[in-house]
Design a protein around this motif. Structure first.
Motif, short mmCIF file in Angstrom:
data_model
loop_
_atom_site.label_atom_id
_atom_site.label_comp_id
_atom_site.label_asym_id
_atom_site.label_seq_id
_atom_site.Cartn_x
_atom_site.Cartn_y
_atom_site.Cartn_z
N THR A 364 -7.73 -6.61 -13.81
CA THR A 364 -7.62 -5.29 -14.44
C THR A 364 -7.20 -4.30 -13.35
OG1 THR A 364 -10.02 -5.03 -14.13
CG2 THR A 364 -9.25 -5.73 -16.30
N VAL A 365 -6.02 -3.72 -13.51
CA VAL A 365 -5.36 -2.98 -12.44
C VAL A 365 -5.15 -1.53 -12.88
CG1 VAL A 365 -3.40 -2.97 -10.85
CG2 VAL A 365 -4.15 -5.13 -11.89
N ILE A 366 -5.31 -0.60 -11.94
CA ILE A 366 -5.09 0.82 -12.23
C ILE A 366 -4.28 1.47 -11.12
CG2 ILE A 366 -7.18 1.07 -13.64
CD1 ILE A 366 -8.56 2.30 -11.18
N ASN A 367 -3.39 2.37 -11.50
CA ASN A 367 -2.65 3.20 -10.55
C ASN A 367 -3.28 4.59 -10.56
OD1 ASN A 367 -0.77 4.54 -8.98
ND2 ASN A 367 0.75 4.71 -10.62
N ARG A 368 -3.86 4.99 -9.45
CA ARG A 368 -4.58 6.27 -9.37
C ARG A 368 -3.63 7.47 -9.27
NH1 ARG A 368 -9.66 5.97 -11.32
NH2 ARG A 368 -11.23 6.15 -9.69
N GLN A 369 -2.37 7.27 -9.01
CA GLN A 369 -1.47 8.38 -8.70
C GLN A 369 -0.80 8.95 -9.95
OE1 GLN A 369 1.03 6.98 -5.27
NE2 GLN A 369 0.74 5.01 -6.27
N GLU A 370 -0.48 10.22 -9.87
CA GLU A 370 0.30 10.86 -10.92
C GLU A 370 1.79 10.70 -10.61
OE1 GLU A 370 -0.04 11.90 -13.79
OE2 GLU A 370 -2.08 12.56 -14.13
N GLN A 371 2.15 9.53 -10.15
CA GLN A 371 3.55 9.19 -9.92
C GLN A 371 3.68 7.68 -10.02
OE1 GLN A 371 4.15 10.78 -5.99
NE2 GLN A 371 3.69 8.83 -5.00
N GLY A 372 4.88 7.21 -10.29
CA GLY A 372 5.09 5.79 -10.41
C GLY A 372 5.01 5.09 -9.06
N THR A 373 4.84 3.77 -9.09
CA THR A 373 4.81 2.99 -7.86
C THR A 373 5.37 1.60 -8.14
OG1 THR A 373 3.40 2.21 -6.05
CG2 THR A 373 2.43 2.17 -8.24
N VAL A 374 6.11 1.07 -7.17
CA VAL A 374 6.79 -0.21 -7.32
C VAL A 374 6.54 -1.05 -6.06
CG1 VAL A 374 9.00 -1.39 -7.66
CG2 VAL A 374 8.61 0.85 -8.71
N GLU A 403 6.52 -20.10 0.94
CA GLU A 403 5.54 -20.78 1.78
C GLU A 403 4.24 -21.06 1.03
OE1 GLU A 403 5.03 -18.50 5.31
OE2 GLU A 403 7.07 -18.89 6.05
N GLY A 404 4.39 -21.57 -0.20
CA GLY A 404 3.23 -21.99 -0.97
C GLY A 404 2.43 -20.86 -1.58
N LYS A 405 2.94 -19.64 -1.54
CA LYS A 405 2.23 -18.50 -2.13
C LYS A 405 3.12 -17.80 -3.15
CE LYS A 405 -1.00 -17.42 1.59
NZ LYS A 405 -2.21 -17.72 0.78
N VAL A 406 2.50 -17.39 -4.24
CA VAL A 406 3.19 -16.64 -5.28
C VAL A 406 2.90 -15.15 -5.07
CG1 VAL A 406 3.36 -16.18 -7.76
CG2 VAL A 406 3.04 -18.52 -6.93
N SER A 407 3.95 -14.35 -4.99
CA SER A 407 3.79 -12.89 -4.90
C SER A 407 3.99 -12.27 -6.27
CB SER A 407 4.80 -12.30 -3.91
OG SER A 407 4.55 -12.78 -2.61
N ILE A 408 3.04 -11.44 -6.68
CA ILE A 408 3.09 -10.76 -7.99
C ILE A 408 3.51 -9.32 -7.75
CG2 ILE A 408 1.68 -9.90 -9.88
CD1 ILE A 408 0.70 -13.10 -8.19
N TYR A 409 4.53 -8.89 -8.47
CA TYR A 409 5.10 -7.56 -8.27
C TYR A 409 4.80 -6.65 -9.48
CZ TYR A 409 7.63 -9.43 -4.29
OH TYR A 409 7.96 -9.99 -3.08
N ALA A 410 4.84 -5.35 -9.22
CA ALA A 410 4.55 -4.38 -10.27
C ALA A 410 5.52 -3.22 -10.22
CB ALA A 410 3.12 -3.86 -10.13
N ASP A 411 5.71 -2.62 -11.37
CA ASP A 411 6.48 -1.38 -11.50
C ASP A 411 5.68 -0.50 -12.45
OD1 ASP A 411 8.21 0.70 -11.85
OD2 ASP A 411 9.92 -0.52 -12.49
N PHE A 412 4.82 0.35 -11.88
CA PHE A 412 3.84 1.09 -12.66
C PHE A 412 4.26 2.54 -12.90
CE2 PHE A 412 0.23 -1.75 -10.91
CZ PHE A 412 0.43 -2.66 -11.94
#
Length: 724
Positions: A364-374, A403-412
């Protein structure tokens, strides 16, 4: 014999601790009170591991210390309480609750809240405050005075159950009226829960009722408590649901708005305990909604706050609608999953909780800012076939493998909420994709505006009477001299959560205003010539009206309740008529070729025009000139000869409240303004409605529900007529 001490004594003690300013923090040396309701987290991520370890150790120690058993959460009878993520606080006077015939129409009422907020699980039906205390009806009478009485409530309960929803009866421990009448609160509560088939009791202003839980089960198996205020850890196994409202404790109110989201203590101790987050008068609630999300908490749906209307802004409404379905669909994660608060996130000012259950993980993820973030959110060890989806937007998450790791990206978006689910591909069922599609549809049409609009208060037009010549004014009336120009008056009212109506600088009630403070508003208008009844309309006069007109109210419940065999009781003929509602009063006035006075007319007459006296007789209260509690009921309308105005009007303060032609609607509430005050006084609680004789400029907001509830022992009226 009851196995517990009298309920009101137990509640009085609890209520005393609360109102006296005590808090659980006052016992800060105790294990269970080491942390307050919101546990503050370190601001530096490097300290979070140690913080979590300390909290896990504290949780284990606390539960051992309490010898805590969660049998009431594991019991199937109570499972519903941990899965009910939204509580709808329903004012019984809400207009949409009734059809055109005055009967309950709960489906129509809920339709809007279901559509706009993502569903209703529990309904708290509230008919009492702020009306309770205008007369000596008990809080239980207020339920019985609703349409159909107990049978009507029973049907309402059955219809809610057919819709898969629960009904809570509210209990106001500060109301002592039943106890003064020799009625035990516990008996009335158990009786009502049993007769209505309610699913529990909402505890107003208190958190626990010692020894009452077992008896509640005898009234209704599976019935629970929902507390308005946070509970002590000692009560976790007895109170299944509780509220946590912003700013409840002034010392800690700023914690809510810290950058790092805080941990909800009771949710941490028992994940099956349902916490509802809210801020009843805030116009922007993103911070609380985000806190609920990272703590797996539920939400309160509450637009009509005791008569003050506060709808959420579009963005907050959308996130209610987006997260509630996820909480319900994935409730095992939140009630049984392995919870890691403040899971490490790589994006600045973005925070998350991790919930693990079986082969799946939910963040459960939250963006605290009053602006977008990527950017990159976090990394996970690569697991073949594992896919990642945002349960809020319904879209699959962008990932990369290195290298055996999955990176999860966001565009909030600004203040965004996301629910990222890691799920094996072979568990992605058609039902799962259908859920994602539904969430995606809502996301695409979401309005992320934070603008809010308060409803307008529309005044019902006043119908003028035939204009009387001065020489033909009825003898029972006085001509009230008016200025040829506009007049300036000051209207006053007490700050209560029901608000008033927009007047002067006053717009709506909020926590920024001092409760119970007298607030004033300036009014400037031009008065037309009018005459006013010298006396309140009496029982005898109303009896003449009934006989001559044949009037019968559409809803006769409580109509002239104080009469016997259809006639005024002997000795009360010259007392003011009561147990009439606004429709009844208007019918009488129309028959008499008169009307009810407007607020301005009433006050102008009461304050002796330009003199603007505080009381009809002058500027100082004199209890010998008014009925303000010295008697146990009404007094004859001509008893206080020296309490008249200069134009000869009796009882413009005290005896009974007087209806004015001031009916307004804000789309949720219909209400009118009462003037003058009444004989009834009960000083047991500050939460009661305004009581006793009042100053000439004072008005009380009277919420209109339906005639059986609106008719009251302390409300009467007098009439006016227009003049040439």
């Amino acid at each position: 014999m009851l196995k517990y001490k009298p309920l009101f004594l137990s509640l009085f003690f609890s209520f005393f601790l609360i109102t006296a300013g005590w808090s659980q923090v006052s016992k800060s040396q105790g294990l269970t009170t080491r942390h307050y309701q919101l546990i503050e987290a370190p601001t530096g991520p490097e300290k979070w591991d140690a913080w979590r370890n300390e909290l896990r150790a504290w949780k284990d120690s606390t539960l051992r210390h309490l010898n805590y058993k969660d049998e009431n959460y594991r019991n199937p009878d109570f499972k519903w309480a941990s899965n009910a993520y939204s509580t709808f606080f329903l004012m019984a006077n809400e207009k949409t609750l009734y059809d055109r015939n005055g009967n309950f129409d709960i489906r129509a009422c809920l339709r809007k809240y279901e559509d706009e907020y993502g569903g209703v699980d529990v309904v708290v039906l509230w008919p009492t405050y702020p009306q309770l205390g205008f007369d000596d009806r008990t809080q239980f009478d207020f339920y019985r005075n609703l349409p159909g009485g107990i049978n009507g409530l029973k049907k309402l309960s059955a219809e809610l159950h057919a819709m898969g929803k629960k009904l809570m009866i509210a209990y106001n421990p500060w109301d002592n009226i039943a106890r003064k009448q020799g009625i035990r609160d516990e008996d009335e509560l158990l009786k009502m829960v049993k007769e209505v088939g309610a699913d529990g009791v909402y505890l107003d202003t208190i958190s626990i009722v010692d020894g009452f839980f077992d008896d509640l089960q005898k009234a209704k198996k599976g019935a629970i408590f929902q507390s308005e205020i946070p509970i002590n850890p000692e009560a976790l196994n007895l109170v299944h649901q509780s509220w946590l409202e912003v700013g409840w404790n002034e010392k800690y109110k700023n914690l809510e708005f810290g950058e790092v989201p805080h941990l909800v203590r009771n949710r941490w101790l028992e994940q099956k305990h349902m916490i509802y987050r809210l801020s009843r008068f805030s116009h922007e609630q993103s911070t609380l909604i985000q806190n609920a999300w990272v703590n797996g908490c539920g939400l309160v749906i509450w637009e009509n706050v005791f008569g003050t209307v506060n709808p959420l802004n579009p963005r907050d409404k959308y996130y209610y609608k987006a997260i509630l379905p996820v909480l319900r669909q994935y409730t095992p994660f939140f009630t049984e999953g392995e919870w890691t608060p403040l899971f490490p996130i790589k994006l600045n000012r973005v925070f998350a909780s991790e919930w693990k259950l079986g082969t799946k993980t939910l963040w459960t993820v939250i963006n605290r800012q009053e602006q977008g973030t990527v950017g990159k959110l976090f990394e996970q060890e690569y697991v073949k076939g594992m896919r990642y989806f945002d349960l809020i937007s319904g879209a699959e998450i962008l990932t990369t493998l290195e290298e055996g790791k999955v990176s999860i990206y966001a565009d909030f978006k600004p203040k965004a909420i996301a629910g990222i689910l890691g799920i094996p591909e072979d568990e992605c069922s058609p039902e799962f994709y259908a859920f994602l599609k539904k969430q995606a549809v809502e996301f695409e049409k979401a309005d992320f505006s934070t603008a809010f609009a308060l409803p307008a208060h529309t005044l019902k037009p006043v119908n003028a009477t035939e204009k009387y010549k001065v020489s033909l004014i009825p003898k029972e009336m006085s001509r009230i001299p008016v200025s040829a120009d506009s007049v300036n008056m000051t209207f006053a009212f007490r700050q209560r959560e029901c608000g008033f109506y927009p007047i002067g600088n006053y717009v709506d009630y909020s926590y920024s205003q001092t409760r119970n403070e007298i607030t004033t508003g300036k009014v400037s208008l031009r008065l037309q010539p009018f005459a006013m009844d010298k006396k309140l309309v009496t029982n005898a006069q109303f009896a003449i009206f009934l006989k001559a007109s044949g009037y019968k109210p559409e809803h006769p419940e409580n109509f002239l309740k104080h009469w016997k065999d259809g006639k005024p009781s002997k000795g009360l003929e010259n007392h003011p008529v009561t147990y009439v509602d606004l429709h009844d009063a208007r019918a009488y006035a129309k028959w008499a070729k008169k009307r009810l006075p407007t607020e301005a007319e009433w006050q102008w007459a009461a304050q002796n025009g330009q003199e603007a006296t505080a009381y009809p007789w002058g500027n100082a209260l004199d209890s010998t000139l008014v009925n303000t509690g010295q008697w146990s009921a009404t007094t004859p309308v001509t008893q206080f000869e020296k309490g008249k105005t200069k134009t000869g009007l009796y009882d413009m303060s005290g005896n009974v409240w007087q209806m004015t032609e001031s009916e307004r609607t804000d789309g949720y509430n219909d209400y009118c303004i009462l003037r003058g005050g009444a004989w009834y006084i009960n000083r047991a609680s500050e939460w009661y409605a305004d009581q006793g004789a009042q100053k000439t400029n004072f008005g009380a907001k009277y919420l209109l529900t339906w005639p059986g509830l609106d008719r009251c022992a302390t409300v009467g009226f007098r009439c006016v007529a227009d003049m040439e």
